[in-house]
Design a protein around this motif. Structure first.
Motif, PDB file in Angstrom:
ATOM      1  N   GLY A 195       0.852  -1.194   0.000  1.00 21.83           N
ATOM      2  CA  GLY A 195       0.000   0.000   0.000  1.00 21.83           C
ATOM      3  C   GLY A 195       0.881   1.235   0.000  1.00 21.83           C
ATOM      4  O   GLY A 195       2.048   1.180   0.436  1.00 21.83           O
ATOM      5  N   GLY A 196       0.301   2.333  -0.506  1.00 18.54           N
ATOM      6  CA  GLY A 196       1.029   3.607  -0.442  1.00 18.54           C
ATOM      7  C   GLY A 196       1.383   3.932   1.003  1.00 18.54           C
ATOM      8  O   GLY A 196       2.406   4.560   1.282  1.00 18.54           O
ATOM      9  N   SER A 197       0.556   3.482   1.928  1.00 16.06           N
ATOM     10  CA  SER A 197       0.769   3.809   3.346  1.00 16.06           C
ATOM     11  C   SER A 197       2.114   3.288   3.844  1.00 16.06           C
ATOM     12  O   SER A 197       2.786   3.964   4.615  1.00 16.06           O
ATOM     13  CB  SER A 197      -0.326   3.202   4.208  1.00 16.06           C
TER      14      SER A 197
ATOM     15  N   PHE B  57      -3.714  14.224   3.210  1.00 16.91           N
ATOM     16  CA  PHE B  57      -3.814  12.903   3.827  1.00 16.91           C
ATOM     17  C   PHE B  57      -3.104  12.919   5.186  1.00 16.91           C
ATOM     18  O   PHE B  57      -1.934  13.314   5.272  1.00 16.91           O
ATOM     19  CB  PHE B  57      -3.160  11.901   2.878  1.00 16.91           C
TER      20      PHE B  57
ATOM     21  N   TYR C 215       0.755  11.702   6.476  1.00 17.18           N
ATOM     22  CA  TYR C 215       2.040  12.410   6.345  1.00 17.18           C
ATOM     23  C   TYR C 215       2.449  12.938   7.715  1.00 17.18           C
ATOM     24  O   TYR C 215       3.570  12.756   8.165  1.00 17.18           O
ATOM     25  CB  TYR C 215       1.966  13.597   5.370  1.00 17.18           C
TER      26      TYR C 215
ATOM     27  N   CYS D 194      -0.103  16.546  -1.941  1.00 13.82           N
ATOM     28  CA  CYS D 194      -1.027  15.503  -2.385  1.00 13.82           C
ATOM     29  C   CYS D 194      -1.736  16.007  -3.639  1.00 13.82           C
ATOM     30  O   CYS D 194      -2.463  17.007  -3.584  1.00 13.82           O
ATOM     31  CB  CYS D 194      -2.029  15.257  -1.252  1.00 13.82           C
TER      32      CYS D 194
ATOM     33  N   ASN E  88      -6.210  14.962  -1.611  1.00 10.69           N
ATOM     34  CA  ASN E  88      -7.167  14.355  -0.695  1.00 10.69           C
ATOM     35  C   ASN E  88      -7.127  15.240   0.547  1.00 10.69           C
ATOM     36  O   ASN E  88      -6.053  15.380   1.144  1.00 10.69           O
ATOM     37  CB  ASN E  88      -6.727  12.921  -0.333  1.00 10.69           C
TER      38      ASN E  88
ATOM     39  N   ASP F 195       2.273  12.966  -3.840  1.00 15.82           N
ATOM     40  CA  ASP F 195       1.445  11.774  -3.661  1.00 15.82           C
ATOM     41  C   ASP F 195       0.344  11.797  -4.719  1.00 15.82           C
ATOM     42  O   ASP F 195      -0.566  12.627  -4.683  1.00 15.82           O
ATOM     43  CB  ASP F 195       0.850  11.797  -2.243  1.00 15.82           C
TER      44      ASP F 195
ATOM     45  N   ALA G 138      -1.863   9.339  -5.373  1.00 15.60           N
ATOM     46  CA  ALA G 138      -2.692   8.151  -5.105  1.00 15.60           C
ATOM     47  C   ALA G 138      -3.941   8.096  -5.994  1.00 15.60           C
ATOM     48  O   ALA G 138      -4.441   7.015  -6.304  1.00 15.60           O
ATOM     49  CB  ALA G 138      -3.097   8.114  -3.630  1.00 15.60           C
ATOM     50  N   PHE G 139      -4.431   9.264  -6.418  1.00 15.87           N
ATOM     51  CA  PHE G 139      -5.691   9.295  -7.183  1.00 15.87           C
ATOM     52  C   PHE G 139      -5.493   9.790  -8.617  1.00 15.87           C
ATOM     53  O   PHE G 139      -6.455  10.181  -9.266  1.00 15.87           O
ATOM     54  CB  PHE G 139      -6.706  10.187  -6.457  1.00 15.87           C
TER      55      PHE G 139
ATOM     56  N   SER H 249      -0.813   4.880  -5.298  1.00 11.28           N
ATOM     57  CA  SER H 249      -1.524   3.755  -4.675  1.00 11.28           C
ATOM     58  C   SER H 249      -2.245   3.003  -5.783  1.00 11.28           C
ATOM     59  O   SER H 249      -2.694   3.614  -6.750  1.00 11.28           O
ATOM     60  CB  SER H 249      -2.549   4.293  -3.687  1.00 11.28           C
TER      61      SER H 249
ATOM     62  N   THR I  38      -4.675   0.864  -4.739  1.00  8.73           N
ATOM     63  CA  THR I  38      -5.847   0.335  -4.036  1.00  8.73           C
ATOM     64  C   THR I  38      -7.123   1.110  -4.356  1.00  8.73           C
ATOM     65  O   THR I  38      -8.217   0.599  -4.149  1.00  8.73           O
ATOM     66  CB  THR I  38      -5.622   0.356  -2.512  1.00  8.73           C
ATOM     67  N   LYS I  39      -6.977   2.330  -4.865  1.00  8.26           N
ATOM     68  CA  LYS I  39      -8.145   3.213  -5.092  1.00  8.26           C
ATOM     69  C   LYS I  39      -8.813   2.877  -6.410  1.00  8.26           C
ATOM     70  O   LYS I  39      -9.965   2.478  -6.456  1.00  8.26           O
ATOM     71  CB  LYS I  39      -7.708   4.680  -5.105  1.00  8.26           C
TER      72      LYS I  39
ATOM     73  N   ARG J  17      -3.623  -4.384  -0.449  1.00  7.55           N
ATOM     74  CA  ARG J  17      -2.511  -3.469  -0.149  1.00  7.55           C
ATOM     75  C   ARG J  17      -1.462  -3.449  -1.270  1.00  7.55           C
ATOM     76  O   ARG J  17      -0.706  -4.384  -1.436  1.00  7.55           O
ATOM     77  CB  ARG J  17      -1.791  -3.820   1.182  1.00  7.55           C
ATOM     78  N   LEU J  18      -1.434  -2.394  -2.039  1.00  3.32           N
ATOM     79  CA  LEU J  18      -0.427  -2.279  -3.103  1.00  3.32           C
ATOM     80  C   LEU J  18      -0.231  -0.816  -3.522  1.00  3.32           C
ATOM     81  O   LEU J  18      -1.204  -0.088  -3.744  1.00  3.32           O
ATOM     82  CB  LEU J  18      -0.856  -3.107  -4.321  1.00  3.32           C
TER      83      LEU J  18
HETATM   84  C1  LIG Z   1      -3.669  10.553  -0.613  1.00  2.16           C
HETATM   85  C2  LIG Z   1      -3.443   9.147  -0.185  1.00  2.16           C
HETATM   86  N1  LIG Z   1      -2.242   8.612  -0.337  1.00  2.16           N
HETATM   87  C3  LIG Z   1      -1.980   7.348   0.010  1.00  2.16           C
HETATM   88  C4  LIG Z   1      -2.964   6.565   0.555  1.00  2.16           C
HETATM   89  C5  LIG Z   1      -2.608   5.164   0.938  1.00  2.16           C
HETATM   90  O1  LIG Z   1      -3.373   4.254   0.262  1.00  2.16           O
HETATM   91  P1  LIG Z   1      -3.026   2.706   0.284  1.00  2.16           P
HETATM   92  O2  LIG Z   1      -2.168   2.466   1.467  1.00  2.16           O
HETATM   93  O3  LIG Z   1      -4.336   2.020   0.371  1.00  2.16           O
HETATM   94  O4  LIG Z   1      -2.294   2.447  -1.007  1.00  2.16           O
HETATM   95  C6  LIG Z   1      -4.237   7.084   0.760  1.00  2.16           C
HETATM   96  C7  LIG Z   1      -5.306   6.272   1.374  1.00  2.16           C
HETATM   97  O5  LIG Z   1      -6.363   6.737   1.705  1.00  2.16           O
HETATM   98  C8  LIG Z   1      -4.489   8.415   0.372  1.00  2.16           C
HETATM   99  O6  LIG Z   1      -5.687   8.972   0.513  1.00  2.16           O
END
Ligand SMILES: Cc1ncc(COP(=O)(O)O)c(C=O)c1O
Length: 358
Positions: free
Chosen positions: A83-85, A107, A110, A151, A155, A183, A185-186, A211, A213-214, A222-223
């Protein structure tokens, strides 16, 4: 108020708010693709079973090769994460004790990982009327910084800062020896995205986070991946557990990245639903962030804070994401994911009830 830090798992928000859980609810708190994972993933799922009695490839070579092609960076500049996390957590360790600027709202992980690693945290708050940053103000804030978190698409607002704006910031950070973490992610929910990924080859201070996962609706697997200069990737790798990303996630990632049609179908669908929702909000007098992706901020301008609306929605079985842990928002907005047509219709019905309440 000690509310959950993230969306999803709505039972926790009902418990914390002391509101009885209705029999049915719609979870709009997690911004995951409402179309679910790609069909191709389901078709391959049984084959994947045969792979789980061996360890995953710790170098994730096949997935990295695909990502290298899509992003125009070398394999050595890619790190796959649980996951990005996980990748954000690793960044926190690498930048422990540094001066970090977070462009807010953003997010919440951070800030969490920076705190855990004794960073000195500074904020640059986006102006709520336009959600933009003034370049001069930003330039001042960059003085003495080591790292910046941005971001994009943002987000929780869903706003996307275009290529030209990001490139200016990349150059400004490069001149001052500041690491810029973007970031994305989206990013794959955008229809007019111009990739900044090849710039990783040119700017050694640029770090891009993504990410999977979205868009591909696989948060349970988790990726995610990161693109950066090879030395940074090597440093981050030293902190990552050896088999951190499991085989199912790696295989799923390979299938997902081949499915361009799925992404195209999703972005068209999201745009259609977003326009429908936004025209309803305009008509009914709700304020919203002009998002370009699959979630948005909303508030009723007639309410000072949105707690009453939040409670009203929860009682009616609609679960938005609170914004108490987004610095600068502190509950003044609610965040909603764009879901299926039927679920979006239900949201609009409940918001109509809200406006018509005695
Ligand atoms: C902006 C942003 N970055 C990273 C993530 C991490 O996502 P994940 O760990 O599911 O890949 C999220 C999850 O909500 C997010 O909103």
């Amino acid at each position: 108020m000690n509310l959950p830090q993230h969306g999803s798992n709505p039972q926790y928000i009902y418990d914390k708010m002391g509101i009885p859980k209705p029999d049915k609810w719609i979870d709009l708190s997690a911004n995951i693709n409402p179309l679910g994972p790609p069909d191709n993933l389901m078709k391959r799922w049984v084959d994947f079973y045969n792979e789980i009695s061996d360890y995953p490839d710790p170098h994730a070579l096949l997935l990295k090769k695909q990502i290298a092609k899509i992003t125009d960076v070398d394999i050595g500049s890619i790190l796959i994460g649980n996951g990005g996390s996980e990748l954000i957590t690793l960044l926190g360790r690498v930048f422990a004790g540094k001066n970090v600027l977070i462009i807010e709202p953003a997010f919440s992980e951070y800030e969490k990982v920076c705190r855990a690693n004794d960073c000195r945290i500074f904020y640059h708050q986006l102006n709520e009327s336009e959600w933009k940053w003034e370049e001069n103000e930003m330039a001042e804030k960059l003085d003495d910084m080591d790292v910046v978190f941005l971001c994009n698409p943002n987000n929780p607002t869903g706003i996307h800062y275009p290529y030209s704006v990001i490139v200016k910031l990349i150059k400004e950070c490069a001149q001052r020896n500041i690491f810029l973490i973007v970031d994305e992610a989206f990013y794959d929910f955008l229809e007019d995205y111009v990739p900044i990924t090849p710039l990783v080859n040119k700017y050694e201070h640029l770090i891009i986070l993504r990410s999977m996962t979205k868009m591909f609706a696989i948060p349970g697997l988790r990726l995610g991946y990161m693109l950066a200069n090879q030395q940074i990737i090597e440093k981050l790798t030293t902190y990552q557990p050896h088999w951190s990303v499991n085989t199912l996630a790696l295989l799923a990632g390979q299938v997902c990245l081949q499915d361009g049609a799925f992404v195209q179908n999703t972005t068209g669908y999201i745009r259609f639903e977003r326009e429908r929702l936004f025209s309803f909000f305009r008509k009914e007098g709700f304020a919203f962030s002009p998002s370009q992706v699959n979630f948005y901020l909303l508030r009723d301008p007639l309410e000072k804070n949105q707690l009453s609306l939040f409670e009203f929605l929860l009682r009616k079985g609609i679960v938005p994401r609170h914004t108490y842990n987004f610095p600068g928002l502190e509950g003044k907005w609610l965040r909603f994911a764009i879901k299926s047509t039927e679920e979006n219709n239900q949201l609009m019905e409940v918001l109509k009830d809200w406006k018509q309440r005695p």
